[in-house]
Write an enzyme that holds these catalytic residues in place. Structure first.
Site, PDB file in Angstrom:
ATOM      1  N   HIS A  34      31.955 -15.768 -21.602  1.00 42.26           N
ATOM      2  CA  HIS A  34      31.101 -16.134 -20.469  1.00 42.26           C
ATOM      3  C   HIS A  34      29.671 -16.364 -20.925  1.00 42.26           C
ATOM      4  O   HIS A  34      29.293 -15.982 -22.028  1.00 42.26           O
ATOM      5  CB  HIS A  34      31.113 -15.015 -19.428  1.00 42.26           C
ATOM      6  CG  HIS A  34      30.473 -13.759 -19.940  1.00 42.26           C
ATOM      7  ND1 HIS A  34      31.127 -12.902 -20.820  1.00 42.26           N
ATOM      8  CD2 HIS A  34      29.238 -13.231 -19.752  1.00 42.26           C
ATOM      9  CE1 HIS A  34      30.324 -11.905 -21.127  1.00 42.26           C
ATOM     10  NE2 HIS A  34      29.157 -12.080 -20.503  1.00 42.26           N
ATOM     11  N   HIS A 116      23.760 -18.281 -23.548  1.00 43.97           N
ATOM     12  CA  HIS A 116      24.601 -18.304 -24.741  1.00 43.97           C
ATOM     13  C   HIS A 116      25.960 -17.677 -24.428  1.00 43.97           C
ATOM     14  O   HIS A 116      26.116 -16.991 -23.430  1.00 43.97           O
ATOM     15  CB  HIS A 116      23.939 -17.531 -25.881  1.00 43.97           C
ATOM     16  CG  HIS A 116      23.818 -16.066 -25.584  1.00 43.97           C
ATOM     17  ND1 HIS A 116      22.824 -15.546 -24.777  1.00 43.97           N
ATOM     18  CD2 HIS A 116      24.580 -15.004 -25.961  1.00 43.97           C
ATOM     19  CE1 HIS A 116      22.984 -14.235 -24.677  1.00 43.97           C
ATOM     20  NE2 HIS A 116      24.046 -13.889 -25.387  1.00 43.97           N
TER      21      HIS A 116
END
Length: 172
Positions: A34, A116
Site C-alpha cells: 500500500h 511510497h
C-alpha cells in the site's frame, strides 16, 4: 483502536512488491502492499465517525488519477527502508493534503510526507546497501489508477484490514 488511510495499487504492482516484501519486509504478513495516505492513530468511536464523514466529503472532490511506480529508492540514512517510488508525487501529494486536513490534520508527523510503497524495512545497514544496490538496477514500470481510498483498522493480532472504502468521485 488504531486506524489509518491507504491506497492499494494494482494487483500487478502488489504482486511485484510482495515478491520482495516476503523476504525484506517484517510487516509482510500484517498488511498488503500500500501507499500510506495517513499514518495510523488510535481513534475513539466519535473520532472514527468524524473521520468517515470527512473522507466521504473529500472523496467527492478528488478526481481519480493515474500513478506509476518507476524505481526503487531508500530513506537511508534516516531510516533503513527500501521502497518503490512514484514517478510523479504531485497528484498523490494533493490528495493527501486534502485528506489530512480539518479533523484529520496531522500535527505529529515524524517525517515530511513522501508517497511510497515499502518493500523492505528494519534492515541492517549492510543488508540495506546490498539489497538496494541490486534492486536499483531493476527496471520498474508499474502504472495504476488511484480511484479509491481505504480506511483501515488494526486487528488484535496487529494485522490491518479494510474498514471502509471511499471512491474518488471528483471531476477533472
Amino acid at each position: 483502536m488504531n486506524y489509518g488511510i491507504a491506497v492499494f495499487p494494482s494487483r500487478e504492482a502488489q504482486d511485484y512488491a510482495n515478491s520482495f516484501r516476503k523476504r525484506y519486509d517484517t510487516h509482510y504478513s500484517l498488511i498488503q502492499p500500500h501507499l500510506t495516505v495517513r499514518e495510523s492513530e488510535d481513534w475513539s468511536e466519535a473520532r472514527l465517525q468524524e473521520a468517515v464523514e470527512h473522507i466521504t466529503r473529500i472523496a467527492q472532490t478528488i478526481a481519480p488519477f493515474d500513478a506509476k511506480l518507476n524505481r526503487f529508492s531508500s530513506f537511508y540514512p534516516v531510516n533503513n527502508v527500501i521502497y518503490l517510488a512514484l514517478e510523479e508525487n504531485e497528484p498523490f501529494q494533493s490528495m493527501v493534503e486534502a485528506v489530512c486536513s480539518g479533523p484529520l490534520a496531522e500535527t505529529n508527523r515524524r517525517y515530511g510526507y513522501n508517497p511510497h510503497l515499502t518493500v523492505g524495512q528494519e534492515l541492517s545497514d549492510d543488508e540495506l546497501h546490498d539489497v538496494l544496490s541490486s534492486l536499483r538496477k531493476k527496471p520498474v514500470n508499474l502504472p495504476f489508477k488511484v480511484d479509491r481510498l481505504h480506511l483501515l483498522y488494526q486487528t488484535d493480532n496487529k494485522a490491518w484490514t479494510v474498514y471502509q472504502t471511499f471512491l474518488l468521485q471528483g471531476q477533472r
